[in-house]
Design an enzyme around this catalytic site. Structure first.
Site, mmCIF file in Angstrom:
data_model
loop_
_atom_site.group_PDB
_atom_site.id
_atom_site.type_symbol
_atom_site.label_atom_id
_atom_site.label_comp_id
_atom_site.label_asym_id
_atom_site.label_seq_id
_atom_site.Cartn_x
_atom_site.Cartn_y
_atom_site.Cartn_z
ATOM 1 N N ARG A 63 0.823 -1.214 0.000
ATOM 2 C CA ARG A 63 0.000 0.000 0.000
ATOM 3 C C ARG A 63 0.861 1.270 0.000
ATOM 4 O O ARG A 63 0.488 2.279 -0.604
ATOM 5 C CB ARG A 63 -0.949 -0.009 1.202
ATOM 6 C CG ARG A 63 -2.159 -0.917 0.998
ATOM 7 C CD ARG A 63 -2.940 -1.143 2.278
ATOM 8 N NE ARG A 63 -3.138 0.034 3.081
ATOM 9 C CZ ARG A 63 -4.324 0.664 3.258
ATOM 10 N NH1 ARG A 63 -5.398 0.215 2.643
ATOM 11 N NH2 ARG A 63 -4.410 1.703 4.059
ATOM 12 N N ARG A 74 3.094 12.710 -9.852
ATOM 13 C CA ARG A 74 3.116 14.167 -9.684
ATOM 14 C C ARG A 74 4.484 14.760 -10.077
ATOM 15 O O ARG A 74 4.557 15.841 -10.654
ATOM 16 C CB ARG A 74 2.774 14.537 -8.245
ATOM 17 C CG ARG A 74 1.289 14.381 -7.928
ATOM 18 C CD ARG A 74 0.467 15.425 -8.661
ATOM 19 N NE ARG A 74 -0.941 15.352 -8.313
ATOM 20 C CZ ARG A 74 -1.893 14.907 -9.113
ATOM 21 N NH1 ARG A 74 -1.580 14.441 -10.327
ATOM 22 N NH2 ARG A 74 -3.143 14.886 -8.722
ATOM 23 N N HIS A 77 4.475 15.120 -13.667
ATOM 24 C CA HIS A 77 3.713 16.297 -14.079
ATOM 25 C C HIS A 77 4.559 17.571 -14.006
ATOM 26 O O HIS A 77 4.331 18.519 -14.766
ATOM 27 C CB HIS A 77 2.465 16.462 -13.196
ATOM 28 C CG HIS A 77 1.396 15.454 -13.501
ATOM 29 N ND1 HIS A 77 0.474 15.031 -12.565
ATOM 30 C CD2 HIS A 77 1.114 14.761 -14.632
ATOM 31 C CE1 HIS A 77 -0.340 14.145 -13.119
ATOM 32 N NE2 HIS A 77 0.036 13.968 -14.367
ATOM 33 N N GLY A 104 7.775 1.501 6.055
ATOM 34 C CA GLY A 104 7.437 1.767 7.451
ATOM 35 C C GLY A 104 8.425 1.129 8.398
ATOM 36 O O GLY A 104 9.001 1.789 9.264
ATOM 37 N N SER A 105 8.682 -0.143 8.218
ATOM 38 C CA SER A 105 9.597 -0.865 9.106
ATOM 39 C C SER A 105 11.054 -0.572 8.805
ATOM 40 O O SER A 105 11.914 -0.662 9.680
ATOM 41 C CB SER A 105 9.359 -2.372 8.984
ATOM 42 O OG SER A 105 9.746 -2.830 7.696
ATOM 43 N N SER A 165 -1.724 1.265 8.306
ATOM 44 C CA SER A 165 -2.632 2.151 7.564
ATOM 45 C C SER A 165 -2.272 3.623 7.709
ATOM 46 O O SER A 165 -2.271 4.374 6.729
ATOM 47 C CB SER A 165 -4.076 1.931 8.017
ATOM 48 O OG SER A 165 -4.533 0.652 7.660
ATOM 49 N N GLU A 168 0.756 4.620 5.660
ATOM 50 C CA GLU A 168 0.447 4.608 4.226
ATOM 51 C C GLU A 168 -0.390 5.825 3.824
ATOM 52 O O GLU A 168 -0.134 6.458 2.802
ATOM 53 C CB GLU A 168 -0.287 3.309 3.889
ATOM 54 C CG GLU A 168 0.573 2.072 4.096
ATOM 55 C CD GLU A 168 -0.203 0.850 4.554
ATOM 56 O OE1 GLU A 168 0.446 -0.180 4.846
ATOM 57 O OE2 GLU A 168 -1.441 0.918 4.627
ATOM 58 N N ASP A 176 2.201 14.608 -1.251
ATOM 59 C CA ASP A 176 1.427 15.630 -1.948
ATOM 60 C C ASP A 176 1.852 17.022 -1.491
ATOM 61 O O ASP A 176 1.887 17.965 -2.291
ATOM 62 C CB ASP A 176 -0.073 15.429 -1.703
ATOM 63 C CG ASP A 176 -0.743 14.621 -2.815
ATOM 64 O OD1 ASP A 176 -0.056 14.280 -3.802
ATOM 65 O OD2 ASP A 176 -1.952 14.342 -2.712
#
Length: 201
Positions: A63, A74, A77, A104-105, A165, A168, A176
Site C-alpha cells: 500500500r 506528480r 507532471h 514503514g519498518s 494504515s 500509508e 502531496d
C-alpha cells in the site's frame, strides 16, 4: 437502496453509518495529529535532493507503493525524469541519481537490497520510515522520520487503525505536500502541468 443481505434492518444500517463516520473521523484525526508530530523541516533536504537530481527513482512496496506511485506521477507532471523501481521500463540507477525509498519498518528485504545497490553505484538515498534504527535508515543519506505505527505494532499506542494504515495514508498526504511546494517553487501554470497528464487512459 440495495444494502446487501447482511444488513437486515434500519437499525443495523444506522449502526453501520455510525461506524463509518467514526472510522472516517478517526482516520482524519490521526493524520492531523501525525502532521503535528512530524518534523516538516526534515523534508527540506528531500526537496533539495529532488531539485538537484537529473533522474529520480521511487521505491516502495504494498500500500505504501501505491502512495509513492502517486508521488512519482506528480513529479512527472512537473517535468522531472522519474521512474518507479521494479517496472520493466525502469533503467539502471547510476551515480548522482536519487532513490527515494519508503518503508514503514525499514526492514523490507527487497527495498533494503535495492538501497544497498543504489549506495554501491554512488546514488543518493532518502528514506521515509517509522524506524530510524532500521537497515534502510542506516544506509540513507537523509531520513524523513514519520512517527506512525509499524505494520506489526498492534498495541494501538500510535494508531487505532489496522497495521500500517496510518503510515500509508500519511505518506500520500506528505508527498502531496512535497509536490505542492515543488510546484510553487517551479511556478509552472497548472495548464502546463496538465499537458503532461496521461492521455492514453
Amino acid at each position: 437502496m440495495h444494502t446487501g443481505n447482511s444488513i437486515k434492518s434500519a437499525q443495523d444500517e444506522q449502526k453501520l453509518v455510525s461506524s463509518l463516520k467514526a472510522g472516517l473521523n478517526l482516520i482524519l484525526e490521526e493524520n492531523i495529529l501525525l502532521s503535528q508530530k512530524t518534523d516538516i523541516e526534515s523534508l527540506i533536504p528531500l526537496i533539495a535532493y529532488i531539485k538537484q537530481s537529473g533522474r529520480i527513482f521511487i521505491l516502495s512496496a504494498g500500500r505504501s507503493g501505491f502512495a509513492m506511485r502517486s508521488f512519482a506521477m506528480r513529479l512527472m507532471h512537473l517535468g522531472l525524469q522519474v521512474y518507479f523501481a521494479g517496472e520493466t521500463t525502469t533503467p539502471a540507477i547510476q551515480e548522482g541519481d536519487l532513490l527515494i525509498a519508503a518503508s514503514g519498518s525499514g526492514t523490507t528485504g527487497s527495498i533494503v537490497k535495492a538501497a544497498e545497490k543504489a549506495i554501491t553505484v554512488k546514488a543518493n538515498l532518502v528514506a521515509l520510515t517509522t524506524n530510524t534504527q532500521s537497515p534502510l535508515a542506516a544506509l540513507a543519506h537523509h531520513v524523513v522520520y514519520i512517527p506512525a505505527a509499524e505494520k506489526e505494532d498492534h498495541g494501538g499506542n500510535r494508531s487505532k487503525q489496522y497495521a500500517g494504515s496510518l503510515f500509508e495514508q500519511f505518506l500520500l498526504l506528505l508527498m502531496d505536500a512535497v509536490f505542492f511546494s515543488l510546484w510553487k517553487l517551479d511556478n509552472t501554470p497548472a495548464e502546463e502541468l496538465w499537458k503532461r497528464h496521461a492521455n492514453l487512459e
